[in-house]
Design a protein around this motif. Sequence first.
Motif, PDB file in Angstrom:
ATOM      1  N   LEU A   1     -51.130 -19.916 -52.254  1.00  0.00           N
ATOM      2  CA  LEU A   1     -50.289 -21.275 -52.076  1.00  0.00           C
ATOM      3  C   LEU A   1     -50.062 -21.791 -53.503  1.00  0.00           C
ATOM      4  O   LEU A   1     -49.085 -22.130 -53.715  1.00  0.00           O
ATOM      5  CB  LEU A   1     -51.374 -22.290 -51.426  1.00  0.00           C
ATOM      6  N   LEU A   2     -50.874 -21.333 -54.522  1.00  0.00           N
ATOM      7  CA  LEU A   2     -50.654 -21.718 -55.793  1.00  0.00           C
ATOM      8  C   LEU A   2     -49.263 -21.175 -56.251  1.00  0.00           C
ATOM      9  O   LEU A   2     -48.465 -21.738 -57.083  1.00  0.00           O
ATOM     10  CB  LEU A   2     -51.772 -21.583 -56.818  1.00  0.00           C
TER      11      LEU A   2
ATOM     12  N   LYS B   1     -46.301 -22.645 -54.888  1.00  0.00           N
ATOM     13  CA  LYS B   1     -45.936 -24.048 -55.556  1.00  0.00           C
ATOM     14  C   LYS B   1     -45.293 -23.544 -57.055  1.00  0.00           C
ATOM     15  O   LYS B   1     -44.329 -24.158 -57.302  1.00  0.00           O
ATOM     16  CB  LYS B   1     -47.136 -24.590 -55.899  1.00  0.00           C
TER      17      LYS B   1
ATOM     18  N   ILE C   1     -41.815 -22.393 -56.526  1.00  0.00           N
ATOM     19  CA  ILE C   1     -40.777 -23.339 -56.173  1.00  0.00           C
ATOM     20  C   ILE C   1     -40.396 -24.388 -57.410  1.00  0.00           C
ATOM     21  O   ILE C   1     -39.288 -24.820 -57.650  1.00  0.00           O
ATOM     22  CB  ILE C   1     -41.435 -24.211 -55.058  1.00  0.00           C
ATOM     23  N   ARG C   2     -41.571 -24.498 -58.280  1.00  0.00           N
ATOM     24  CA  ARG C   2     -41.353 -25.383 -59.454  1.00  0.00           C
ATOM     25  C   ARG C   2     -40.397 -24.694 -60.504  1.00  0.00           C
ATOM     26  O   ARG C   2     -39.557 -25.388 -61.228  1.00  0.00           O
ATOM     27  CB  ARG C   2     -42.605 -25.635 -59.957  1.00  0.00           C
TER      28      ARG C   2
ATOM     29  N   LEU D   1     -48.537 -29.647 -62.148  1.00  0.00           N
ATOM     30  CA  LEU D   1     -48.822 -29.257 -60.907  1.00  0.00           C
ATOM     31  C   LEU D   1     -50.269 -29.543 -60.436  1.00  0.00           C
ATOM     32  O   LEU D   1     -50.832 -29.599 -59.354  1.00  0.00           O
ATOM     33  CB  LEU D   1     -48.333 -27.690 -60.420  1.00  0.00           C
TER      34      LEU D   1
END
Length: 219
Positions: free
Chosen positions: A174-175, A178, A181-182, A199
């Motif tokens: 999940l990290l 993220k 996406i960032r 984040l």
Amino acid sequence: MEGKKFQRFIKRIIDIVVSLIVLVPFLPVWITIAILIKATSQGPIFFLQERPGLNKQIFSVYKFRTMKPGSEKMVKGQEVMKEDARITSIGKLLRRTKIDEIPQVLNVLKGEMSLVGPRPERIASLADYDDEISKRLNMSPGMTGLAQVSGNIYLSLEDRYKFDVYYVEHYSLLLDLKIIIRTVGVVLFGEDRYVNKCLVDINQSAKEVAAIKEESVSK
């Protein structure tokens, strides 16, 4: 522990699949970029430099060359800023869009790097590593990482290390998602857009330890 091993297995599968998608269909684009680099400045198409990877294993990292020949000598901990005179004309575009990092999909396919992880540093930096900073070498280095989407060149070297260690200690798929996406946002809007927009809270581990100690004392 078993859950972490499974996530790392899935991470490796994702690395291979995404790298092949980036490399094969877009090969004509990478060839065009190579021609532009060669046509606009003297020097090789690729920049290769030895870096320490997982468990300090040394490997050669690949990049499209964005700087004039002889510009690889840098002050330790000092990032190349956007207006650096050593950057070539086409290099400015490649660095701004992160396209210069694309050849590292070859490192990913070889298992030397991952799509996400602490960015590989110069070998000379190892001399300054203490036990805490050395934790960043417990995972494969990445094409992008937590520090790179949290300000990157605008962060101090100490804070970049903190982000890297946090990533290693709190790794999850999940990290990774993220961060990826960032990373798209960083490519579209620039690194300065995400200064002070982290984040994660890199001091979380210290807070958790303090809370445990306080709870122990109260008992």
